[in-house]
Structure formats: structure tokens, C-alpha cells
Design a protein around this motif. Structure first.
Motif, PDB file in Angstrom:
ATOM      1  N   LYS A  47      11.304 -31.408 -57.804  1.00  0.00           N
ATOM      2  CA  LYS A  47      12.491 -32.162 -58.233  1.00  0.00           C
ATOM      3  C   LYS A  47      13.738 -31.327 -57.981  1.00  0.00           C
ATOM      4  CE  LYS A  47      12.394 -30.416 -62.977  1.00  0.00           C
ATOM      5  NZ  LYS A  47      12.370 -30.769 -64.418  1.00  0.00           N
ATOM      6  N   CYS A  48      14.871 -31.983 -58.039  1.00  0.00           N
ATOM      7  CA  CYS A  48      16.140 -31.264 -57.905  1.00  0.00           C
ATOM      8  C   CYS A  48      16.324 -30.369 -59.123  1.00  0.00           C
ATOM      9  CB  CYS A  48      17.298 -32.266 -57.797  1.00  0.00           C
ATOM     10  SG  CYS A  48      18.935 -31.494 -57.777  1.00  0.00           S
ATOM     11  N   GLU A  49      16.615 -29.091 -58.896  1.00  0.00           N
ATOM     12  CA  GLU A  49      16.760 -28.153 -59.999  1.00  0.00           C
ATOM     13  C   GLU A  49      18.090 -28.295 -60.732  1.00  0.00           C
ATOM     14  OE1 GLU A  49      14.703 -24.169 -59.637  1.00  0.00           O
ATOM     15  OE2 GLU A  49      15.055 -24.612 -57.516  1.00  0.00           O
ATOM     16  N   HIS A  50      18.939 -29.207 -60.253  1.00  0.00           N
ATOM     17  CA  HIS A  50      20.175 -29.486 -60.985  1.00  0.00           C
ATOM     18  C   HIS A  50      20.101 -30.799 -61.750  1.00  0.00           C
ATOM     19  CE1 HIS A  50      24.185 -30.082 -62.276  1.00  0.00           C
ATOM     20  NE2 HIS A  50      24.386 -31.088 -61.433  1.00  0.00           N
ATOM     21  N   CYS A  51      19.888 -31.900 -61.057  1.00  0.00           N
ATOM     22  CA  CYS A  51      19.928 -33.205 -61.718  1.00  0.00           C
ATOM     23  C   CYS A  51      18.545 -33.734 -62.086  1.00  0.00           C
ATOM     24  CB  CYS A  51      20.659 -34.221 -60.847  1.00  0.00           C
ATOM     25  SG  CYS A  51      19.735 -34.733 -59.359  1.00  0.00           S
ATOM     26  N   SER A  52      17.500 -33.012 -61.675  1.00  0.00           N
ATOM     27  CA  SER A  52      16.105 -33.338 -62.028  1.00  0.00           C
ATOM     28  C   SER A  52      15.528 -34.556 -61.312  1.00  0.00           C
ATOM     29  CB  SER A  52      15.958 -33.539 -63.547  1.00  0.00           C
ATOM     30  OG  SER A  52      16.244 -32.352 -64.240  1.00  0.00           O
ATOM     31  N   THR A  53      16.256 -35.148 -60.372  1.00  0.00           N
ATOM     32  CA  THR A  53      15.687 -36.285 -59.663  1.00  0.00           C
ATOM     33  C   THR A  53      14.563 -35.834 -58.732  1.00  0.00           C
ATOM     34  OG1 THR A  53      16.160 -38.194 -58.262  1.00  0.00           O
ATOM     35  CG2 THR A  53      17.326 -36.163 -57.726  1.00  0.00           C
ATOM     36  N   SER A  54      13.546 -36.678 -58.625  1.00  0.00           N
ATOM     37  CA  SER A  54      12.447 -36.399 -57.694  1.00  0.00           C
ATOM     38  C   SER A  54      12.430 -37.436 -56.579  1.00  0.00           C
ATOM     39  CB  SER A  54      11.110 -36.422 -58.442  1.00  0.00           C
ATOM     40  OG  SER A  54      10.916 -37.673 -59.099  1.00  0.00           O
ATOM     41  N   LYS A  55      13.461 -38.272 -56.550  1.00  0.00           N
ATOM     42  CA  LYS A  55      13.546 -39.321 -55.542  1.00  0.00           C
ATOM     43  C   LYS A  55      14.278 -38.817 -54.299  1.00  0.00           C
ATOM     44  CE  LYS A  55      13.632 -43.003 -59.022  1.00  0.00           C
ATOM     45  NZ  LYS A  55      14.399 -44.154 -59.566  1.00  0.00           N
ATOM     46  N   GLY A  56      13.896 -39.328 -53.158  1.00  0.00           N
ATOM     47  CA  GLY A  56      14.564 -38.953 -51.923  1.00  0.00           C
ATOM     48  C   GLY A  56      14.156 -37.570 -51.438  1.00  0.00           C
ATOM     49  N   GLN A  57      14.801 -37.127 -50.380  1.00  0.00           N
ATOM     50  CA  GLN A  57      14.476 -35.838 -49.778  1.00  0.00           C
ATOM     51  C   GLN A  57      15.057 -34.696 -50.598  1.00  0.00           C
ATOM     52  OE1 GLN A  57      15.338 -35.483 -45.586  1.00  0.00           O
ATOM     53  NE2 GLN A  57      15.611 -33.272 -45.734  1.00  0.00           N
ATOM     54  N   LEU A  58      14.260 -33.658 -50.768  1.00  0.00           N
ATOM     55  CA  LEU A  58      14.712 -32.451 -51.450  1.00  0.00           C
ATOM     56  C   LEU A  58      14.981 -31.363 -50.409  1.00  0.00           C
ATOM     57  CD1 LEU A  58      12.237 -32.359 -54.481  1.00  0.00           C
ATOM     58  CD2 LEU A  58      14.628 -33.095 -54.495  1.00  0.00           C
ATOM     59  N   ASP A  59      16.047 -30.618 -50.614  1.00  0.00           N
ATOM     60  CA  ASP A  59      16.423 -29.542 -49.702  1.00  0.00           C
ATOM     61  C   ASP A  59      16.189 -28.187 -50.345  1.00  0.00           C
ATOM     62  OD1 ASP A  59      17.275 -31.452 -47.930  1.00  0.00           O
ATOM     63  OD2 ASP A  59      19.401 -31.251 -48.426  1.00  0.00           O
ATOM     64  N   ALA A  60      15.929 -27.199 -49.508  1.00  0.00           N
ATOM     65  CA  ALA A  60      15.878 -25.807 -49.962  1.00  0.00           C
ATOM     66  C   ALA A  60      17.240 -25.191 -49.665  1.00  0.00           C
ATOM     67  CB  ALA A  60      14.772 -25.049 -49.230  1.00  0.00           C
ATOM     68  N   ALA A  61      18.033 -24.968 -50.696  1.00  0.00           N
ATOM     69  CA  ALA A  61      19.403 -24.462 -50.537  1.00  0.00           C
ATOM     70  C   ALA A  61      19.456 -22.978 -50.839  1.00  0.00           C
ATOM     71  CB  ALA A  61      20.348 -25.220 -51.476  1.00  0.00           C
TER      72      ALA A  61
END
Length: 228
Positions: A47-61
Motif C-alpha cells: 500500500k501507499c506508505e502515505h495515504c494507505s491506498t492499495s489501489k492502482g499502481q504503487l511506485d518505489a520512490a
């Protein structure tokens, strides 16, 4: 000038040329290597480590200051004399991988939206030694810094709990509302006026939208305190 030569003893590939050409020819390879390195970690976080969404593509920033180009530059600095860089490409790959270990200190998993926000905040990063002077309107400034602090790992659970306390919010920020609220039902005041931004911040919490220019100095002091 770009040259590739091989050692006679072990046939290992050697790069010899400018740092600029190295980035030109190997930047894509390094990008693919990062994707390979971060794929298991991305699946683990999920999931996104900021907004917690698990939808859509996740990026490694890459975290600010630890960007891919900065890592490459640091490695090559030890193999450059004058304008010429000479490095064993196998050694470079090994050091590039090492620079991403432990991966949680180099990479944050973000959704596309949060990744774009984070990349656009590079010029908003405050000095560790003094409050930042920013020309952004106070509301935009607060939102940008909250995102940065969260992604950078500076907001622990204790501080998040304190930000939900009205007395703490008044004392530290001069705020008439809790800086954070957990429930969406509490976004409005007793008159039915919303006092919080419509988007969630900090893993599902809502951030108050009631910010005034007079609070900027207090907010900057708080930034320094949570980074200590």
C-alpha cells in the motif's frame, strides 16, 4: 569519449569515459535494477506508505537526498580523476545495490498521486538547522510539510496522538481545532462548517484547514522539534 575495455585476466567489463556519458548509457539500466530490487519490498508493503491506498499502481520512490542519480554520483566520485571516470561495471552494480540497503532507509512505497506530490516538494525541504522561509500560502505550506514529514518517517504514533488533542494543538500551533481528527464525521464544527481538508492525511486522519499566517513561526518550530 566513451570506451569499454576488458581486463585480460578475468574479462570483467570496465567503463572509461565521462560521468555524463555514464548516466546517458547506464541510467536506464540503473532504473531497471531499482525496479528489480524494490519489487519484493513493494509487494511486502502492499500500500501507499502515505495515504494507505492499495489501489492502482504503487511506485518505489527514492527519499530526498538518496535519489538514484545522487547514488550514482556518489559511487562514481571515488572512481573519477579529473574528467575521466574508470570503473569496473560489476563493482558498480554491487555498490549500487549496497546503497539501497536497508531498503526502507532509501525507498518509500507511494501511489502515483503521493509520489508526484513528494517529487514536487524538493524545493520545500527545510534546513535541519533553521526554520524554512517559504512564500507558499500557509495552508499549502502546512499540507506540503505534513506530507514530507510523514513520508520521511518523522511523525511517530505518539506525535499523531498529540496532534488529535485540542489543548496540545492550541499550545503548540495556536489552533482552535485539533490538528488531526480520525473520524470523517467530526470534520464539521457545531454549525455544520467543515474545518478540515477533504483529502485524508497521515494514514487516514484528516488535517485541519484552519491555518493563518501568524501560525507559521509556531509551525516551523514544531517541524524542528519532531525532526530532533
Amino acid at each position: 569519449m566513451l570506451n569499454f575495455i576488458k581486463r585480460k585476466d578475468d574479462k570483467q567489463p570496465i567503463y572509461k569515459g565521462s560521468e555524463k556519458d555514464f548516466n546517458k548509457y547506464f541510467s536506464g539500466y540503473c532504473r531497471n535494477l531499482v525496479q528489480k530490487l524494490t519489487k519484493p519490498y513493494k509487494l511486502k508493503i502492499g500500500k501507499c506508505e502515505h495515504c494507505s491506498t492499495s489501489k492502482g499502481q504503487l511506485d518505489a520512490a527514492h527519499l530526498h537526498g538518496k535519489e538514484r542519480k545522487e547514488i550514482i554520483k556518489k559511487i562514481l566520485s571515488n572512481y573519477t580523476k579529473g574528467s575521466v571516470t574508470k570503473i569496473n561495471l560489476n563493482d558498480f552494480e554491487e555498490k549500487f545495490i549496497e546503497a539501497h540497503t536497508p531498503i526502507e532507509e532509501t525507498i518509500k512505497i507511494l501511489c502515483k498521486r503521493c509520489h508526484k506530490k513528494y517529487d514536487n516538494k524538493e524545493d520545500l525541504i527545510a534546513s535541519e538547522d533553521k526554520p524554512q522561509i517559504s512564500t507558499l500560502p500557509i495552508g499549502k505550506y502546512v499540507r506540503a510539510k505534513i506530507v514530507e514529514l510523514q513520508i520521511g518517517g518523522h511523525l511517530n504514533q505518539e506525535e499523531i496522538l498529540r496532534l488529535q488533542n485540542l489543548d496540545y494543538s492550541k499550545e503548540v500551533f495556536g489552533s482552535s481545532f485539533e490538528v488531526l481528527r480520525k473520524s470523517s464525521r467530526e470534520k464539521k464544527d457545531r454549525l455544520g462548517v467543515s474545518r478540515y481538508y477533504k483529502d485524508q492525511y497521515i494514514d487516514g486522519y484528516w488535517l485541519t484547514s484552519q491555518w493563518y499566517e501568524r501560525q507559521r513561526i509556531k509551525f516551523d518550530k514544531w517541524i524542528l522539534s519532531v525532526k530532533e
